[in-house]
Design an enzyme around this catalytic site. Sequence first.
Site: not given
Length: 472
Positions: A76, A85, A178, A354, A430
Amino acid sequence: MARNKKPLPLLEGVTIEAVAAEGKCLFHWGELVVFVPFCVPGDVCDVQIRRKKHSFAEGEVVRFVEYSKVRAIPFCQHFGVCGGCKWQNLPYEEQLKFKQQQVFDQLTRIGKIELPEFRPILGSVHTQAYRNKLDFGCANKRWLTSEQLKDETLVKDTPAIGFHITGAFDKILPIEKCWLMDDLHNQIRNEVRDYAIERGLSFFDLRQQVGLLRDVIIRNSASGEWMIIFQFHYDETGGEQEAMDLMRHIADKFPQITSLMYLDNQKCNDTIGDQDILTFKGNDHIYELMEDLKFKVGPKSFYQTNTEQAYHLYSVAREFANLSGNEVVYDLYTGTGTIANFIARKASKVIGIEYVPEAIEDAKINSKINGIDNTLFYAGDMKDILTDDFIAEHGRPDVIITDPPRAGMHPDVVKTILRAAPQRIVYVSCNPATQARDLHDLDIDYRVTAVQPVDMFPHTPHVENVVLLERK
């Protein structure tokens, strides 16, 4: 009188030793650990110390003396400035090794519990164009690199569409290309930029809270649909007509867009959860596909941003749940009900909870359009909904699947799970650090029997992890 600060040193010919947190690497400088971005283990370089604390320092590579043998060529043009990134210079196989080690270190050091042998990390199917959602900020002032600041011929205060730079909240790094998403998103974003600049549309000034063009969210799906969400900021002189003209131009230029939406955001931040979002063209949603299921995704809906890898992640969760068809399953932090509907046909009943009401409405619709009639969904704060009375009313769960946000589970939720005493808990995370903290609290009644890291975000230090806990 202020005391003169001692200038920070330039360290010459240091060798980068290892990968650290947040995509940085490290080396030792005397008693201090020095964290440095945009390098890889084995690089020999000159490092300027930028910040020094008691136990660590932060530095910046100013010259590479010798490149490491363990190195990839970044693909990139924005690498080294854009922080999205940070691991492009690290071969993907090496990225996976460090992510596997990161999960092991955090579960071991923070969890301090007995662990089984970890499964090898599941690498991403694609390492480029793997995302289905990107959010681009708009600003009246672009971010300039140190080299650009020295260029006297360059116009400094020009508008931009791109990504926020850490530490510069009011400036945007202009993004030309991107690699994280299908290239159509680059064409759309650049067309928005060119049209706006050519016609003199104002870009948002975050300090002054003025300017029309504020934010552009781009989403796509495995079904081939595209959703664009414009955030505008109308002022006393209007701006609505200019916004309509811009959207009409984009709609005509890109017929691939199936959902073109917009909002007038007068808040100080760009969050849209509490905003009314209007439809300019097409539908107010797109559909994602997984196996033989369809999932409705609205402008406020959460859906895993790596579609193909989400399938592998949820497949692991379904495997760990080990359902026979007779179980009552609670799916905590269900989002749009993706996991709940994905496993429903193998369960007796699935109850999803949720925080976001719009996501719960989508979850109900997702059950309906897929002919699933054994799910129930509830909206509200998890610690307020998941109570002993709720469990008494809906039945004790045989299996709990939990996929909380990065902060992990609230202590009250963990206590309620322990009292509910399901036979198995499948914990999707995560953030392995907060997952490890919660595993430590669950260890009183549960033992970890399987650990499966999953890479959802190539070229970043982020990693998902799925853990199976079984009642002792």
